[in-house]
Design an enzyme around this catalytic site. Structure first.
Site, PDB file in Angstrom:
ATOM      1  N   CYS A 133       0.813  -1.226   0.000  1.00 46.71           N
ATOM      2  CA  CYS A 133       0.000   0.000   0.000  1.00 46.71           C
ATOM      3  C   CYS A 133       0.843   1.271   0.000  1.00 46.71           C
ATOM      4  O   CYS A 133       0.308   2.369  -0.192  1.00 46.71           O
ATOM      5  CB  CYS A 133      -0.937   0.008   1.201  1.00 46.71           C
ATOM      6  SG  CYS A 133      -2.089  -1.365   1.154  1.00 46.71           S
ATOM      7  N   HIS A 148      -3.824   7.076   3.540  1.00 50.78           N
ATOM      8  CA  HIS A 148      -4.208   5.786   2.962  1.00 50.78           C
ATOM      9  C   HIS A 148      -5.614   5.446   3.455  1.00 50.78           C
ATOM     10  O   HIS A 148      -5.920   5.599   4.640  1.00 50.78           O
ATOM     11  CB  HIS A 148      -3.202   4.734   3.422  1.00 50.78           C
ATOM     12  CG  HIS A 148      -3.499   3.358   2.930  1.00 50.78           C
ATOM     13  ND1 HIS A 148      -3.873   3.092   1.635  1.00 50.78           N
ATOM     14  CD2 HIS A 148      -3.469   2.153   3.563  1.00 50.78           C
ATOM     15  CE1 HIS A 148      -4.060   1.788   1.499  1.00 50.78           C
ATOM     16  NE2 HIS A 148      -3.833   1.197   2.660  1.00 50.78           N
ATOM     17  N   ASN A 186     -10.372  -0.188   0.208  1.00 46.91           N
ATOM     18  CA  ASN A 186      -8.921  -0.061   0.179  1.00 46.91           C
ATOM     19  C   ASN A 186      -8.409  -0.458  -1.205  1.00 46.91           C
ATOM     20  O   ASN A 186      -8.495  -1.620  -1.594  1.00 46.91           O
ATOM     21  CB  ASN A 186      -8.339  -0.981   1.264  1.00 46.91           C
ATOM     22  CG  ASN A 186      -6.823  -0.916   1.351  1.00 46.91           C
ATOM     23  OD1 ASN A 186      -6.160  -0.368   0.474  1.00 46.91           O
ATOM     24  ND2 ASN A 186      -6.275  -1.491   2.405  1.00 46.91           N
TER      25      ASN A 186
HETATM   26  O1  UT7 Z   1      -3.677  -1.463   3.640  1.00 44.41           O
HETATM   27  C1  UT7 Z   1      -3.547  -2.195   4.811  1.00 44.41           C
HETATM   28  C2  UT7 Z   1      -4.567  -3.278   4.765  1.00 44.41           C
HETATM   29  N1  UT7 Z   1      -5.036  -3.804   5.962  1.00 44.41           N
HETATM   30  C3  UT7 Z   1      -5.823  -3.159   6.857  1.00 44.41           C
HETATM   31  O2  UT7 Z   1      -6.031  -1.978   6.833  1.00 44.41           O
HETATM   32  C4  UT7 Z   1      -6.474  -4.009   7.888  1.00 44.41           C
HETATM   33  C5  UT7 Z   1      -6.556  -3.369   9.217  1.00 44.41           C
HETATM   34  N2  UT7 Z   1      -7.526  -4.093  10.003  1.00 44.41           N
HETATM   35  C6  UT7 Z   1      -8.850  -3.815   9.964  1.00 44.41           C
HETATM   36  O3  UT7 Z   1      -9.278  -2.943   9.225  1.00 44.41           O
HETATM   37  C7  UT7 Z   1      -9.752  -4.538  10.899  1.00 44.41           C
HETATM   38  O4  UT7 Z   1      -8.985  -5.317  11.781  1.00 44.41           O
HETATM   39  C8  UT7 Z   1     -10.774  -5.464  10.179  1.00 44.41           C
HETATM   40  C9  UT7 Z   1     -11.808  -4.608   9.486  1.00 44.41           C
HETATM   41  C10 UT7 Z   1     -10.073  -6.373   9.178  1.00 44.41           C
HETATM   42  C11 UT7 Z   1     -11.496  -6.322  11.193  1.00 44.41           C
HETATM   43  O5  UT7 Z   1     -12.136  -5.516  12.168  1.00 44.41           O
HETATM   44  P1  UT7 Z   1     -11.938  -5.803  13.720  1.00 44.41           P
HETATM   45  O6  UT7 Z   1     -12.801  -4.857  14.418  1.00 44.41           O
HETATM   46  O7  UT7 Z   1     -10.472  -5.784  13.994  1.00 44.41           O
HETATM   47  O8  UT7 Z   1     -12.532  -7.243  13.843  1.00 44.41           O
HETATM   48  P2  UT7 Z   1     -11.814  -8.565  14.347  1.00 44.41           P
HETATM   49  O9  UT7 Z   1     -10.859  -9.080  13.328  1.00 44.41           O
HETATM   50  O10 UT7 Z   1     -11.337  -8.328  15.737  1.00 44.41           O
HETATM   51  O11 UT7 Z   1     -13.068  -9.521  14.393  1.00 44.41           O
HETATM   52  C12 UT7 Z   1     -14.168  -9.296  15.290  1.00 44.41           C
HETATM   53  C13 UT7 Z   1     -15.246 -10.289  14.939  1.00 44.41           C
HETATM   54  C14 UT7 Z   1     -14.713 -11.718  14.774  1.00 44.41           C
HETATM   55  O12 UT7 Z   1     -15.684 -12.592  15.286  1.00 44.41           O
HETATM   56  P3  UT7 Z   1     -15.481 -13.262  16.744  1.00 44.41           P
HETATM   57  O13 UT7 Z   1     -14.183 -13.985  16.644  1.00 44.41           O
HETATM   58  O14 UT7 Z   1     -15.431 -12.090  17.697  1.00 44.41           O
HETATM   59  O15 UT7 Z   1     -16.677 -14.112  16.845  1.00 44.41           O
HETATM   60  C15 UT7 Z   1     -14.629 -11.882  13.289  1.00 44.41           C
HETATM   61  O16 UT7 Z   1     -14.757 -13.233  12.896  1.00 44.41           O
HETATM   62  O17 UT7 Z   1     -15.815  -9.943  13.685  1.00 44.41           O
HETATM   63  C16 UT7 Z   1     -15.814 -11.072  12.837  1.00 44.41           C
HETATM   64  N3  UT7 Z   1     -15.704 -10.622  11.455  1.00 44.41           N
HETATM   65  C17 UT7 Z   1     -16.788 -10.312  10.724  1.00 44.41           C
HETATM   66  N4  UT7 Z   1     -18.106 -10.314  11.014  1.00 44.41           N
HETATM   67  C18 UT7 Z   1     -18.937  -9.916  10.025  1.00 44.41           C
HETATM   68  C19 UT7 Z   1     -14.604 -10.449  10.710  1.00 44.41           C
HETATM   69  N5  UT7 Z   1     -14.942 -10.026   9.487  1.00 44.41           N
HETATM   70  C20 UT7 Z   1     -16.289  -9.931   9.469  1.00 44.41           C
HETATM   71  C21 UT7 Z   1     -17.219  -9.535   8.495  1.00 44.41           C
HETATM   72  N6  UT7 Z   1     -18.530  -9.549   8.819  1.00 44.41           N
HETATM   73  N7  UT7 Z   1     -16.858  -9.143   7.252  1.00 44.41           N
END
Ligand code: UT7
Length: 344
Positions: free
Chosen positions: A114, A252, A282
């Site tokens: 990125c 970004h 993104n």
């Molecule tokens: O250019 C760089 C690229 N990368 C990034 O910018 C990524 C940076 N990270 C993020 O933006 C966030 O971490 C995410 C958007 C990827 C995830 O959000 P989060 O608030 O960190 O969620 P999490 O990974 O802690 O997951 C929380 C819950 C999980 O369920 P459990 O384990 O608590 O039951 C996930 O399985 O949310 C669940 N989850 C979803 N639920 C519905 C993960 N993705 C989804 C989804 N829809 N799409």
């Protein structure tokens, strides 16, 4: 360290096809509410089957050249930031160089995930500062939809396709327009947090690994906020400025929560932060040039404004830059018209 290079043209291209959150609800276990609340993304663009990183990059490049008022033949170097090139080689930049008729230009790609566009911009500015080039076209373009794992709800909701481009040219002493400070960093020990295999990756049981985005989102999120804020703070200080001097931040666009955390930590109000992650998700290397082109089109930049760029991504890699906005339109045209008036 101020580099005497100014942005004189901006352009963007996004594919026509809009993929909404509601469409994703039909393919993975997610909800539009979750996506909006956790990321701020409402929709993203998806390249048509015939579109490629170079075709989108070319369209953005044509618009950047038009905005500068110059032709491809006046470009000395084409740099494309991308991690989704048309192929392993030749460089995607060469396809763009050919398509825009940049017949006197060199061309190469920069892959810093990125941070590809910022790395390309830093490189191009230094070609100009050393006198090796007068005008450099820097493109950020991605076709991430082709490496998204559409069965992984943790990543497939985040990414989109698109391209942005800028024309960089030599700044004129006494006129607005410069690169005031820049910083690029990498910590390759954290490569496993965000990566994609490619055709040359190690074989597993004799088999090639599929190219798809694999990410530990939570870990990347934590690092992203620190990286964006620390590097932004450092480039602002290196430019001899304070946050109050920043007219607009163009960060970004990965996640709205990362952008607002950056705004809070820096003490830079959101009305001075450009956001379009809701519309495109993104697009990796393309986020900053797309956002910059939109900010310019919306009249949010005026000559003399200090603009902050900050980015992070796979590598892990991160970086930031402060520029002085010059306004679009090549200085070469200004010089030519001044010469005409002087002769008249
Ligand atoms: O250019 C760089 C690229 N990368 C990034 O910018 C990524 C940076 N990270 C993020 O933006 C966030 O971490 C995410 C958007 C990827 C995830 O959000 P989060 O608030 O960190 O969620 P999490 O990974 O802690 O997951 C929380 C819950 C999980 O369920 P459990 O384990 O608590 O039951 C996930 O399985 O949310 C669940 N989850 C979803 N639920 C519905 C993960 N993705 C989804 C989804 N829809 N799409």
């Amino acid at each position: 360290m101020t580099l005497a290079a100014r942005i004189s043209g901006v352009g963007r291209y996004v594919p026509e096809r809009v993929m909404t959150n509601e469409e994703l609800e039909a393919t993975v276990e997610t909800s539009s509410e979750w996506i909006v609340e956790r990321t701020g993304i409402r929709e993203r663009r998806i390249a048509a089957p015939h579109e490629t990183t170079s075709s989108m990059g070319t369209e953005a490049a044509r618009r950047a050249l038009a905005s500068a008022g110059i032709t491809g033949a006046e470009i000395d170097l084409v740099i494309t930031g991308t991690c989704t090139p048309d192929g392993l080689f030749p460089a995607t930049a060469s396809a763009i160089q050919n398509a825009i008729g940049a017949t006197h230009a060199g061309a190469f790609d920069v892959n810093a995930a990125c941070v590809g566009f910022l790395s390309g911009l830093a490189t191009g500015a230094q070609f100009i500062a050393t006198g090796s080039a007068e005008r450099v076209l820097v493109v950020g373009a991605e076709t991430l939809s082709r490496i998204v794992d559409w069965t992984d709800r943790g990543t497939c909701v985040l990414f989109g396709d698109g391209a942005g481009a800028v024309v960089l040219e030599r700044a004129v002493p006494g006129e607005p327009g410069s690169i005031d400070s820049l910083l690029l960093r990498s910590d390759g020990s954290q490569a496993g947090l965000l990566y994609s295999h490619g055709p040359c990756s190690p074989l597993v049981d004799g088999l090639q690994q599929e190219a798809k985005i694999i990410m530990d989102g939570r870990a990347v999120f934590r690092q992203a906020v620190t990286m964006m804020c620390d590097s932004a703070t450092e480039v602002i200080a290196r430019a001899g400025l304070t946050v109050d001097d920043i007219a607009l931040a163009v960060p970004h666009q990965a996640n709205m929560r990362i952008i607002t955390a950056m705004s809070d930590r820096l003490g830079l109000p959101m009305d001075r932060v450009y956001v379009n992650v809701d519309r495109y998700g993104n697009t990796s290397s393309a986020t900053i040039p797309i956002a910059l082109a939109e900010a310019e089109a919306e009249g949010r930049l005026k000559p003399g404004d200090r603009v902050l760029f900050a980015s992070f991504g796979g590598g892990l890699s991160w970086g930031a830059m402060v520029i002085e906005w010059a306004g679009v339109g090549s200085r070469r045209l200004v010089a030519a018209s001044a010469a005409r008036s002087a002769g008249a």
